[in-house]
Design an enzyme around this catalytic site. Structure first.
Site, PDB file in Angstrom:
ATOM      1  N   GLU A 187       0.858  -1.186   0.000  1.00 43.28           N
ATOM      2  CA  GLU A 187       0.000   0.000   0.000  1.00 43.28           C
ATOM      3  C   GLU A 187       0.898   1.240   0.000  1.00 43.28           C
ATOM      4  OE1 GLU A 187      -2.197   0.687   3.622  1.00 43.28           O
ATOM      5  OE2 GLU A 187      -3.506   2.190   2.713  1.00 43.28           O
ATOM      6  N   ASP A 265     -12.159  -0.172   3.005  1.00 40.34           N
ATOM      7  CA  ASP A 265     -11.073   0.108   3.953  1.00 40.34           C
ATOM      8  C   ASP A 265     -11.499   1.066   5.072  1.00 40.34           C
ATOM      9  OD1 ASP A 265      -8.523  -0.010   5.058  1.00 40.34           O
ATOM     10  OD2 ASP A 265      -7.604   1.326   3.584  1.00 40.34           O
TER      11      ASP A 265
HETATM   12 ZN    ZN Z   1      -6.719  -1.326   5.854  1.00 34.59          ZN
END
Ligand code: ZN
Length: 324
Positions: A187, A265
């Site tokens: 990420e 998320d």
């Molecule tokens: Zn996350």
């Protein structure tokens, strides 16, 4: 054009602390005397996001606080056509902060149980652990998972440049105990973090993972081992990691033969919903309904759901696809 809210969905990457309704957060903040912005995104980078998260955590103190946000999570998800959710919760951190190791998780499970019944949704929990925190706390996360069958996995989050090797024994113990492993990687950091999550972390799935594209060997590893990715486009945009949904590498991940699932998320901070994420793929990336149904199916296959739940969801996705 098919209704995307009606598409039966599995939601695999969503942090409970980042789903709190604005009015609930305001009420809890007022009750506990905490200053917190109701809707904080978009953020100027990860640190600002972490600071906001800290303030939200501080609003969660009593069992009823945890149960309430879990119950409301079920209501919000059901309204988006989510039929099955694995919600991430930093249980051991809350337990340590409040001096009561089991209360936060058990309160969340109670809220989910009530929410599932009321809203016709099925939920499981993933207990996550910030990498910079102690191995002992990660061991505590595993203890909580083993003690509560509704917890299907544990995993690491936070600073992806912080090595996973200190936790290696816990990963092995989790695997031996039949507890899944799901790590944030790729990420903020590059392909090596994804490689580490698979090799050292024994990952069943990767949270985000899109930076694997930097290294063809890591892409090949993910493909060969069929490790699904939990892709969260609006979150990546809100945190400044990707410029826009239309320029998100999600299509490249699919072209590379990787298993892509779609997730929110941090929906309370982005203002998105799971239905919105599917709609963005349709509107910004031109995905057709066959592709959107395939992505929904990926999430079912990649989940830790019981087989009968998976079978029912697969049938209902096919029904949605057959409709018009
Ligand atoms: Zn996350």
């Amino acid at each position: 054009m098919r209704d995307l809210a009606a598409l039966p969905k599995a939601h695999l990457h969503v942090h409970l602390e980042s789903t709190v309704r604005a009015d609930t957060l305001a009420e809890l903040a007022d009750h506990h005397g905490v200053e917190v912005a109701a809707h904080a995104g978009p953020f100027e980078g990860f640190e600002q996001f972490a600071a906001h998260n800290g303030a939200v955590r501080d609003c969660l103190r009593r069992a009823e606080d945890f149960s309430r946000i879990a119950y409301e999570f079920c209501a919000e998800e059901a309204a988006q056509g989510t039929r099955y959710a694995e919600v991430t919760f930093t249980a051991a951190a809350h337990g340590e902060r409040l001096g009561d190791p089991d209360m936060p998780l058990e309160a969340v499970l109670a809220g989910l149980a009530a929410g599932q019944t009321a809203h016709g949704i099925e939920c499981r929990v993933i207990v996550d652990h910030p990498r910079k925190r102690s191995v002992a706390r990660f061991e505590e996360s595993l203890r909580l998972a083993i003690a509560h069958p509704q917890v299907v996995a544990i995993g690491t989050a936070g600073a992806e440049d912080y090595p996973l090797t200190p936790f290696a024994a816990v990963f092995r113990a989790a695997r031996d105990a039949g507890v899944g492993l799901v790590h944030h990687a790729g990420e903020c950091c590059g392909a090596p973090s994804v490689l580490e999550a698979v090799t050292v972390g024994l990952a069943d799935r990767i949270g985000h993972g899109f930076r694997a594209l930097d290294d063809p060997d890591v892409v090949a590893l993910l493909r060969d081992r069929a490790v699904p990715l939990e892709v969260c486009p609006s979150s990546n945009v809100a945190l400044g990691l990707v410029e826009s949904v239309s320029s998100h590498p999600l299509p490249l991940l699919m072209d590379a033969g990787l298993i892509v699932t779609l997730n929110t998320d941090i929906p309370a901070s982005t203002g998105t919903t799971l239905t919105d994420e599917y709609r963005l793929l349709r509107d910004e990336l031109g995905f057709d309904d066959d592709t959107l149904a395939a992505i929904a199916l990926n999430a079912v296959d990649a989940s830790f759901a019981p087989e009968d739940t998976k079978t029912a969801l697969r049938q209902d996705i096919a029904t949605w696809r057959a409709g018009s």
